[in-house]
Design an enzyme around this catalytic site. Structure first.
Site, PDB file in Angstrom:
ATOM      1  N   HIS A 227       0.835  -1.208   0.000  1.00 35.60           N
ATOM      2  CA  HIS A 227       0.000   0.000   0.000  1.00 35.60           C
ATOM      3  C   HIS A 227       0.874   1.263   0.000  1.00 35.60           C
ATOM      4  O   HIS A 227       0.603   2.212  -0.725  1.00 35.60           O
ATOM      5  CB  HIS A 227      -0.884   0.052   1.260  1.00 35.60           C
ATOM      6  CG  HIS A 227      -1.917  -1.025   1.365  1.00 35.60           C
ATOM      7  ND1 HIS A 227      -2.064  -1.809   2.486  1.00 35.60           N
ATOM      8  CD2 HIS A 227      -2.869  -1.447   0.503  1.00 35.60           C
ATOM      9  CE1 HIS A 227      -3.072  -2.649   2.306  1.00 35.60           C
ATOM     10  NE2 HIS A 227      -3.565  -2.463   1.114  1.00 35.60           N
TER      11      HIS A 227
ATOM     12  N   LYS B  84     -18.269  -6.818   7.057  1.00 33.69           N
ATOM     13  CA  LYS B  84     -16.931  -7.401   6.993  1.00 33.69           C
ATOM     14  C   LYS B  84     -16.334  -7.482   8.393  1.00 33.69           C
ATOM     15  O   LYS B  84     -16.532  -6.568   9.208  1.00 33.69           O
ATOM     16  CB  LYS B  84     -16.059  -6.489   6.109  1.00 33.69           C
ATOM     17  CG  LYS B  84     -15.116  -7.241   5.201  1.00 33.69           C
ATOM     18  CD  LYS B  84     -14.604  -6.315   4.104  1.00 33.69           C
ATOM     19  CE  LYS B  84     -13.251  -6.762   3.611  1.00 33.69           C
ATOM     20  NZ  LYS B  84     -12.742  -5.921   2.525  1.00 33.69           N
TER      21      LYS B  84
ATOM     22  N   ARG C 156      -1.673  -6.099  -8.401  1.00 31.24           N
ATOM     23  CA  ARG C 156      -0.618  -7.078  -8.127  1.00 31.24           C
ATOM     24  C   ARG C 156      -0.476  -8.089  -9.249  1.00 31.24           C
ATOM     25  O   ARG C 156       0.603  -8.544  -9.551  1.00 31.24           O
ATOM     26  CB  ARG C 156      -0.935  -7.850  -6.837  1.00 31.24           C
ATOM     27  CG  ARG C 156      -0.709  -7.045  -5.589  1.00 31.24           C
ATOM     28  CD  ARG C 156      -1.326  -7.717  -4.402  1.00 31.24           C
ATOM     29  NE  ARG C 156      -2.763  -7.529  -4.435  1.00 31.24           N
ATOM     30  CZ  ARG C 156      -3.516  -7.382  -3.364  1.00 31.24           C
ATOM     31  NH1 ARG C 156      -2.969  -7.429  -2.184  1.00 31.24           N
ATOM     32  NH2 ARG C 156      -4.817  -7.196  -3.463  1.00 31.24           N
TER      33      ARG C 156
ATOM     34  N   SER D 237      -2.628  -7.773   2.689  1.00 33.14           N
ATOM     35  CA  SER D 237      -3.006  -7.704   4.104  1.00 33.14           C
ATOM     36  C   SER D 237      -3.422  -9.078   4.608  1.00 33.14           C
ATOM     37  O   SER D 237      -3.171  -9.420   5.764  1.00 33.14           O
ATOM     38  CB  SER D 237      -4.161  -6.720   4.311  1.00 33.14           C
ATOM     39  OG  SER D 237      -3.763  -5.420   4.000  1.00 33.14           O
TER      40      SER D 237
HETATM   41  P1  ADP Z   1      -9.640  -4.005  -0.388  1.00 29.46           P
HETATM   42  O1  ADP Z   1     -10.166  -4.229   0.981  1.00 29.46           O
HETATM   43  O2  ADP Z   1     -10.440  -3.068  -1.248  1.00 29.46           O
HETATM   44  O3  ADP Z   1      -9.176  -5.252  -1.127  1.00 29.46           O
HETATM   45  P2  ADP Z   1      -6.931  -3.506   0.413  1.00 29.46           P
HETATM   46  O4  ADP Z   1      -6.738  -2.754   1.691  1.00 29.46           O
HETATM   47  O5  ADP Z   1      -6.636  -4.969   0.427  1.00 29.46           O
HETATM   48  O6  ADP Z   1      -8.357  -3.165  -0.146  1.00 29.46           O
HETATM   49  O7  ADP Z   1      -6.068  -2.822  -0.741  1.00 29.46           O
HETATM   50  C1  ADP Z   1      -6.307  -1.508  -1.203  1.00 29.46           C
HETATM   51  C2  ADP Z   1      -5.669  -1.328  -2.575  1.00 29.46           C
HETATM   52  O8  ADP Z   1      -4.283  -1.604  -2.510  1.00 29.46           O
HETATM   53  C3  ADP Z   1      -6.220  -2.254  -3.656  1.00 29.46           C
HETATM   54  O9  ADP Z   1      -6.261  -1.534  -4.873  1.00 29.46           O
HETATM   55  C4  ADP Z   1      -5.191  -3.343  -3.730  1.00 29.46           C
HETATM   56  O10 ADP Z   1      -5.187  -3.972  -4.999  1.00 29.46           O
HETATM   57  C5  ADP Z   1      -3.937  -2.541  -3.512  1.00 29.46           C
HETATM   58  N1  ADP Z   1      -2.815  -3.340  -3.026  1.00 29.46           N
HETATM   59  C6  ADP Z   1      -2.713  -3.999  -1.853  1.00 29.46           C
HETATM   60  N2  ADP Z   1      -1.517  -4.612  -1.751  1.00 29.46           N
HETATM   61  C7  ADP Z   1      -0.838  -4.340  -2.902  1.00 29.46           C
HETATM   62  C8  ADP Z   1       0.447  -4.700  -3.415  1.00 29.46           C
HETATM   63  N3  ADP Z   1       1.282  -5.480  -2.735  1.00 29.46           N
HETATM   64  N4  ADP Z   1       0.777  -4.238  -4.633  1.00 29.46           N
HETATM   65  C9  ADP Z   1      -0.076  -3.457  -5.332  1.00 29.46           C
HETATM   66  N5  ADP Z   1      -1.297  -3.078  -4.916  1.00 29.46           N
HETATM   67  C10 ADP Z   1      -1.676  -3.516  -3.713  1.00 29.46           C
END
Ligand code: ADP
Length: 152
Positions: A18, A42, A91, A129
């Site tokens: 992030h 959630k 990703r 995450s």
């Molecule tokens: P959500 O709950 O919407 O899935 P996240 O908190 O998991 O949101 O992630 C928020 C954003 O960050 C999303 O666009 C996700 O694809 C991106 N993201 C998370 N980890 C990575 C990573 N390692 N590389 C690129 N983008 C990431």
């Protein structure tokens, strides 16, 4: 006119993936609002307050980052904050397919708000995450995946 983007997500917890996307976003946008989405259906590992503080601490020296939380539609949150862009990270191909559908839906309910996709650096592209939560649950070392501000 200022280019303002919302970076929406759960950030449960914020990871170095992030952080990488946010830093790259700062090259494109004047201001980024990190929007912690609050979905009552959630279950989160960490309370909203902690998730918010960890992100704020991480960007304490970056005045162009704001951290807020919201419930409801992301496009509505964008409108309330005068943001014309949604920033999302990619990703892999399955992220792309999923994000494409959301982006097209957002476009049709709210034309004028564009989603901009950014790739993370290759060494960070496998961090999520959910993997971090799994490591935490099992007592493993997380320092290569999360910023130091995440102290649980
Ligand atoms: P959500 O709950 O919407 O899935 P996240 O908190 O998991 O949101 O992630 C928020 C954003 O960050 C999303 O666009 C996700 O694809 C991106 N993201 C998370 N980890 C990575 C990573 N390692 N590389 C690129 N983008 C990431």
């Amino acid at each position: 006119m200022q280019r303002i983007a919302v970076f929406p997500g759960s950030f449960d917890p914020i990871t170095l993936g992030h952080v990488n996307i946010i830093r790259k976003g700062l090259l494109i946008f004047d201001k980024i609002i990190v929007g912690i989405g609050n979905n009552s259906e959630k279950k989160y590992m960490f309370p909203l307050n902690n998730r918010e503080i960890w992100i704020k601490d991480c960007f304490v020296n970056e005045p162009r980052i704001e951290v807020k939380n919201y419930s409801g539609l992301t496009v509505e949150f964008c409108r309330k904050n005068n943001a014309g862009f949604i920033l999302r990270g990619l990703r892999n191909a399955s992220d792309f397919e999923f994000e494409k559908a959301i982006s097209h839906t957002n476009n049709s309910i709210s034309p004028g708000i564009e989603t901009i996709f950014v790739l993370s650096d290759v060494e960070l592209s496998s961090i999520s995450s959910s993997i971090v939560r799994d490591i935490i649950r099992n007592g493993g070392a997380t320092s290569s995946f999360i910023p130091p501000s995440v102290n649980f």
